[in-house]
Design a protein around this motif. Structure first.
Motif, short mmCIF file in Angstrom:
data_model
loop_
_atom_site.label_atom_id
_atom_site.label_comp_id
_atom_site.label_asym_id
_atom_site.label_seq_id
_atom_site.Cartn_x
_atom_site.Cartn_y
_atom_site.Cartn_z
N GLN A 170 0.80 -1.21 0.00
CA GLN A 170 0.00 0.00 0.00
C GLN A 170 0.85 1.27 0.00
O GLN A 170 0.31 2.36 -0.16
N GLY A 171 2.13 1.14 0.25
CA GLY A 171 3.01 2.29 0.29
C GLY A 171 2.83 3.15 1.54
O GLY A 171 3.21 4.31 1.55
N THR A 172 2.24 2.56 2.58
CA THR A 172 2.05 3.31 3.83
C THR A 172 2.93 2.73 4.94
O THR A 172 3.20 1.54 4.98
N VAL A 173 3.34 3.63 5.80
CA VAL A 173 4.13 3.22 6.97
C VAL A 173 3.15 2.87 8.08
O VAL A 173 2.37 3.70 8.53
N THR A 174 3.20 1.60 8.50
CA THR A 174 2.32 1.11 9.55
C THR A 174 3.15 0.32 10.54
O THR A 174 3.96 -0.52 10.14
N VAL A 175 2.94 0.59 11.81
CA VAL A 175 3.66 -0.14 12.85
C VAL A 175 3.15 -1.57 12.89
O VAL A 175 1.95 -1.82 12.80
N ASP A 176 4.07 -2.52 13.01
CA ASP A 176 3.72 -3.94 13.08
C ASP A 176 3.12 -4.23 14.45
O ASP A 176 3.83 -4.34 15.45
N ALA A 177 1.80 -4.37 14.49
CA ALA A 177 1.10 -4.57 15.78
C ALA A 177 1.42 -5.92 16.40
O ALA A 177 1.44 -6.05 17.62
N ALA A 178 1.70 -6.91 15.57
CA ALA A 178 1.96 -8.26 16.09
C ALA A 178 3.24 -8.32 16.91
O ALA A 178 3.34 -9.07 17.88
N VAL A 221 -1.85 0.43 19.14
CA VAL A 221 -1.17 0.55 17.85
C VAL A 221 -2.22 0.97 16.84
O VAL A 221 -3.21 0.27 16.65
N SER A 222 -2.01 2.12 16.23
CA SER A 222 -2.97 2.63 15.27
C SER A 222 -2.21 3.25 14.11
O SER A 222 -1.67 4.35 14.23
N GLY A 223 -2.18 2.55 13.00
CA GLY A 223 -1.46 3.05 11.82
C GLY A 223 0.01 3.18 12.11
O GLY A 223 0.70 2.21 12.41
N ASN A 224 0.51 4.42 12.04
CA ASN A 224 1.94 4.64 12.27
C ASN A 224 2.23 5.11 13.70
O ASN A 224 3.34 5.53 14.01
N THR A 225 1.22 5.06 14.58
CA THR A 225 1.37 5.53 15.95
C THR A 225 1.33 4.35 16.93
O THR A 225 0.49 3.46 16.79
N GLY A 244 5.67 4.43 33.33
CA GLY A 244 5.97 5.43 32.33
C GLY A 244 5.13 5.17 31.09
O GLY A 244 5.00 4.02 30.66
N ASN A 245 4.54 6.21 30.52
CA ASN A 245 3.71 6.09 29.32
C ASN A 245 4.27 7.01 28.24
O ASN A 245 4.71 8.12 28.54
N ALA A 246 4.23 6.55 27.01
CA ALA A 246 4.73 7.38 25.92
C ALA A 246 4.09 6.95 24.59
O ALA A 246 3.60 5.83 24.47
N THR A 247 4.15 7.85 23.63
CA THR A 247 3.62 7.60 22.28
C THR A 247 4.67 8.04 21.27
O THR A 247 5.34 9.05 21.46
N ALA A 248 4.78 7.26 20.19
CA ALA A 248 5.72 7.61 19.12
C ALA A 248 5.06 7.32 17.77
O ALA A 248 4.12 6.53 17.67
N GLN A 249 5.59 7.98 16.75
CA GLN A 249 5.08 7.78 15.39
C GLN A 249 6.22 7.36 14.46
O GLN A 249 7.32 7.90 14.55
N ALA A 250 5.90 6.43 13.58
CA ALA A 250 6.82 6.06 12.53
C ALA A 250 6.53 6.99 11.34
O ALA A 250 5.39 7.14 10.93
N VAL A 251 7.57 7.62 10.79
CA VAL A 251 7.38 8.58 9.71
C VAL A 251 8.23 8.14 8.53
O VAL A 251 9.40 7.77 8.67
N GLN A 252 7.62 8.19 7.34
CA GLN A 252 8.34 7.84 6.12
C GLN A 252 9.04 9.08 5.59
O GLN A 252 8.41 10.12 5.38
N GLU A 253 10.35 8.97 5.44
CA GLU A 253 11.11 10.11 4.90
C GLU A 253 10.95 10.15 3.40
O GLU A 253 10.89 9.14 2.73
N GLN A 254 10.89 11.35 2.88
CA GLN A 254 10.72 11.54 1.44
C GLN A 254 12.05 11.68 0.75
O GLN A 254 12.96 12.22 1.12
#
Length: 152
Positions: free
Chosen positions: A77-85, A113-117, A142-152
């Protein structure tokens, strides 16, 4: 000497020496108060430090888990998605590699895990130095959130 004069003499001696040892008692009470206050200050500072350590480990674990993206979603799909498994296993591997105990690593996980977050929660257990009460162990999170971002 009559019984009355002996009693009066004993009473006079007691009054002269009635404050004996009161300085030692005051010193003992001051020492106990000092130890309690020092323990409170040291353990409060340690608790703050442990919470910061857990929050920092959660931030790093979230970044580590966000680096594990789904290659299928990227190829198809060409989308960056975090591997939930593999998210929770990635978080646990990072926490274990950081030096946390095995029980703390096993109690850390991905909360969402939601999309790239990705959101994670990390547990840290420690023992207070001076004022250990009850079981002696204290748990912080401790709680935190991160996003995977596709570099252009």
């Amino acid at each position: 000497m009559t019984g009355r004069t002996r009693f009066a003499e004993r009473l006079r001696r007691l009054r002269e020496h009635s404050d004996r040892g009161s300085g030692a008692l005051a010193l003992l009470m001051a020492a106990v108060l000092f130890v309690v206050m020092a323990g409170f200050i040291v353990d409060t500072g340690r608790a703050i430090h442990q919470r910061e350590l857990a929050a920092d480990a959660a931030e790093q674990a979230a970044r580590y888990a966000a680096n594990h993206i789904s290659t299928d979603a990227l190829r198809n799909q060409g989308t960056v998605t975090v591997d939930a498994a593999s998210c929770t296993s990635s978080v646990r591997a990072y926490v274990r590699a950081t030096g946390f105990s095995g029980a703390d690593a096993d109690s850390s996980w991905c909360t969402q895990v939601s999309g790239n977050t990705v959101s994670v929660r990390v547990r840290l257990t420690y023992t207070p130095l001076l004022l250990a009460m009850g079981s002696g162990n204290v748990t912080v999170w401790g709680n935190a959130t991160a996003q995977a971002v596709q570099e252009q």
